[in-house]
Design a protein around this motif. Structure first.
Motif, PDB file in Angstrom:
ATOM      1  N   TRP A 177       0.842  -1.194   0.000  1.00 53.53           N
ATOM      2  CA  TRP A 177       0.000   0.000   0.000  1.00 53.53           C
ATOM      3  C   TRP A 177       0.876   1.242   0.000  1.00 53.53           C
ATOM      4  O   TRP A 177       2.104   1.169   0.199  1.00 53.53           O
ATOM      5  CB  TRP A 177      -1.005  -0.008   1.129  1.00 53.53           C
ATOM      6  N   GLN A 178       0.280   2.388  -0.249  1.00 57.24           N
ATOM      7  CA  GLN A 178       1.017   3.652  -0.293  1.00 57.24           C
ATOM      8  C   GLN A 178       0.542   4.549   0.837  1.00 57.24           C
ATOM      9  O   GLN A 178      -0.658   4.692   1.077  1.00 57.24           O
ATOM     10  CB  GLN A 178       0.840   4.324  -1.654  1.00 57.24           C
ATOM     11  N   ASN A 179       1.494   5.134   1.528  1.00 56.99           N
ATOM     12  CA  ASN A 179       1.202   6.004   2.655  1.00 56.99           C
ATOM     13  C   ASN A 179       0.962   7.427   2.162  1.00 56.99           C
ATOM     14  O   ASN A 179       1.598   7.885   1.205  1.00 56.99           O
ATOM     15  CB  ASN A 179       2.365   5.969   3.645  1.00 56.99           C
ATOM     16  N   TRP A 180       0.050   8.134   2.815  1.00 56.37           N
ATOM     17  CA  TRP A 180      -0.256   9.505   2.425  1.00 56.37           C
ATOM     18  C   TRP A 180      -0.496  10.356   3.664  1.00 56.37           C
ATOM     19  O   TRP A 180      -0.759   9.839   4.742  1.00 56.37           O
ATOM     20  CB  TRP A 180      -1.465   9.573   1.481  1.00 56.37           C
ATOM     21  N   ARG A 181      -0.395  11.683   3.483  1.00 55.49           N
ATOM     22  CA  ARG A 181      -0.586  12.607   4.605  1.00 55.49           C
ATOM     23  C   ARG A 181      -0.928  13.990   4.071  1.00 55.49           C
ATOM     24  O   ARG A 181      -0.599  14.329   2.929  1.00 55.49           O
ATOM     25  CB  ARG A 181       0.685  12.670   5.470  1.00 55.49           C
ATOM     26  N   ALA A 182      -1.575  14.774   4.911  1.00 52.28           N
ATOM     27  CA  ALA A 182      -1.901  16.163   4.577  1.00 52.28           C
ATOM     28  C   ALA A 182      -2.042  16.940   5.871  1.00 52.28           C
ATOM     29  O   ALA A 182      -2.434  16.381   6.909  1.00 52.28           O
ATOM     30  CB  ALA A 182      -3.193  16.246   3.772  1.00 52.28           C
ATOM     31  N   SER A 183      -1.749  18.219   5.825  1.00 53.39           N
ATOM     32  CA  SER A 183      -1.947  19.100   6.975  1.00 53.39           C
ATOM     33  C   SER A 183      -3.264  19.845   6.787  1.00 53.39           C
ATOM     34  O   SER A 183      -3.517  20.436   5.725  1.00 53.39           O
ATOM     35  CB  SER A 183      -0.788  20.097   7.091  1.00 53.39           C
ATOM     36  N   VAL A 184      -4.102  19.805   7.818  1.00 46.73           N
ATOM     37  CA  VAL A 184      -5.442  20.384   7.728  1.00 46.73           C
ATOM     38  C   VAL A 184      -5.612  21.453   8.800  1.00 46.73           C
ATOM     39  O   VAL A 184      -5.238  21.246   9.962  1.00 46.73           O
ATOM     40  CB  VAL A 184      -6.515  19.289   7.910  1.00 46.73           C
ATOM     41  N   VAL A 185      -6.168  22.597   8.409  1.00 46.55           N
ATOM     42  CA  VAL A 185      -6.493  23.674   9.345  1.00 46.55           C
ATOM     43  C   VAL A 185      -8.009  23.833   9.369  1.00 46.55           C
ATOM     44  O   VAL A 185      -8.652  23.988   8.326  1.00 46.55           O
ATOM     45  CB  VAL A 185      -5.831  25.001   8.934  1.00 46.55           C
ATOM     46  N   PHE A 186      -8.595  23.768  10.553  1.00 45.82           N
ATOM     47  CA  PHE A 186     -10.036  23.950  10.719  1.00 45.82           C
ATOM     48  C   PHE A 186     -10.294  25.420  11.087  1.00 45.82           C
ATOM     49  O   PHE A 186      -9.645  25.962  11.978  1.00 45.82           O
ATOM     50  CB  PHE A 186     -10.563  23.029  11.803  1.00 45.82           C
TER      51      PHE A 186
END
Length: 430
Positions: free
Chosen positions: A377-386
């Motif tokens: 599988w492939q790992n993923w990430r993102a930075s989120v601001v609420f």
């Protein structure tokens, strides 16, 4: 209150050395007596672990670990899994426990169709390769190590019924949610090289796989499951006959001492407790190859429709899918957080993962890593601001190398297979 250290020590001891654990708990060394009595310190240790007396302790069979200790794995060594059934044992991993790039053995899901074999001794185990081959083979695990290249690959396994719990009307079978998937590092030899040595005859179209697990009925003439795959798939480079998992011997619940690992296809193709591979001149007709087992209608059907047997087709590659492993559903992050997870798509790679925090109105691209190797599988990430405190949902969708996008929802099918609907987690932002 349960002594957690005692509980964990007993779990790990049974996973690592079942005979020593059995002796510690039951005061026995012989496996001939399947139903002896608990004695002395063994009973005291087990009672301490579950937090109270065990009135019917005299009926406890050898090798038994109470469900209150097991927390999802009656044989211990699996931590935090959710038990879906105990005969046979089936247990899934909560998504937040799948956060590792490589799934630890104690967090890898369990999918069994029968009962574990009594004898799983790697020293005496043999694998037969027969059927339409030039030279039938009988190989020990030592033979596999000595005669073929030993390789280690990160490979994704997923149950074909992962996500079944979300079908309406309900589909029969284990009610998997998100956690019947994992990507461990498997060590073994390439199936292709073993089949090459046996000599694949020109009329071969399919493999048939056989294991040493026993049917729930106890009938030795019945197999719990015996599936196969097209010979073209069997001859690809990332299918392993595996004897190790994450650098150690296979866990008993994950097929010790020998199994197939067929990434990207339903986990049912990856026969556990592997004893025989036969090469067939027809589609394999073993247990759970026919009817509606691991099959879906060849065309969309209305929910609840009765589908004739001849309109089903065998599941091959698994669909594009992603899972959010951080934050956990129901978490309470502050106004900024990293969101991460994994994505996979059968025999393909993942080109993109997008996430949304406004119920799909807008999407942002996540950073996606390449696979460690073909089949991982492939790992993923993102930075989120609420923007402000409140309730939010994070949605994730993946797109594969053929441009196929993970859907919001999928069509119903009678057995609840191939549910690759977007994963969503709800967050209480402080």
């Amino acid at each position: 209150m349960t002594d957690q250290k005692t509980t964990d020590d007993l779990r790990r001891l049974l996973a690592e050395d079942p005979e020593a654990a059995d002796l510690a708990l039951f005061g026995r060394v012989s496996h001939a007596d399947r139903r002896g009595f608990l004695r002395g310190a063994g009973l005291a240790a087990m009672s301490t672990a579950v937090g109270m007396a065990i009135p019917y302790h005299r009926n406890i069979p050898q090798g038994f670990i109470p469900a209150a200790m097991a927390q999802g794995d009656p044989l211990a060594g699996k931590l935090g899994l959710i038990l879906l059934s105990d005969r046979p044992v089936n247990a899934e991993t909560p998504p937040e426990l799948l956060d590792d790039d490589i799934t630890p053995t104690d967090r890898h899901f369990i999918r069994n169709n029968g009962l574990l074999p009594d004898d799983m001794d790697p020293e005496t185990w043999t694998l037969t390769i027969d059927g339409f081959v030039d030279t039938p083979l009988e190989l020990s695990i030592a033979d596999l190590r000595e005669q073929f290249e030993v390789v280690s690959l990160a490979l994704t396994l997923e149950c074909g019924g992962n996500g079944r719990a979300f079908f309406d009307p309900p589909a029969s079978g284990n009610q998997w949610t998100w956690g019947a998937v994992g990507c461990a590092e498997w060590t073994g030899v390439r199936l292709r090289e073993v089949l090459d040595k046996a000599g694949v005859q020109a009329n071969v179209v399919y493999t048939g796989h056989h294991g040493a697990d026993t049917h729930l009925s106890g009938d030795p003439g019945k197999e719990p499951i015996s599936r196969g795959m097209p010979i073209a798939k069997a001859m690809t480079d990332n299918i392993l006959i595996a004897f190790a998992m994450n650098g150690a011997d296979l866990h008993p619940m994950n097929g010790a001492p020998l199994r197939l690992v067929v990434p990207g296809w339903p986990g049912s193709c990856s026969q556990k407790w592997l004893t025989r591979i036969e090469l067939r001149d027809q589609v394999h007709d073993g247990e759970k190859m026919g009817g509606d087992s691991y099959r879906v209608p060849a065309h969309p059907v209305a929910p609840g429709t009765e589908v004739p047997a001849e309109e089903f087709e065998i599941i091959e590659r698994m669909p594009v899918k992603s899972v959010i492993t951080f934050p956990a559903n129901g978490a309470a992050p502050v106004t900024e957080t990293e969101v991460r997870g994994h994505a996979w798509s059968g025999d393909r790679t993942i080109e993109a993962v997008d996430i949304s925090t406004d119920f799909g109105a807008t999407w942002m691209a996540a950073e996606v890593d390449p696979p460690l190797n073909d089949g991982a599988w492939q790992n993923w990430r993102a930075s989120v601001v609420f923007p402000r405190p409140g309730y939010y949902e994070v949605w994730a969708r993946a797109r594969d190398s053929e441009g196929v996008m993970q859907p919001f929802a999928i069509d119903w099918n009678p057995k609840g297979y191939l549910n690759n609907a977007m994963h969503r987690v709800g967050l209480q932002v402080a």
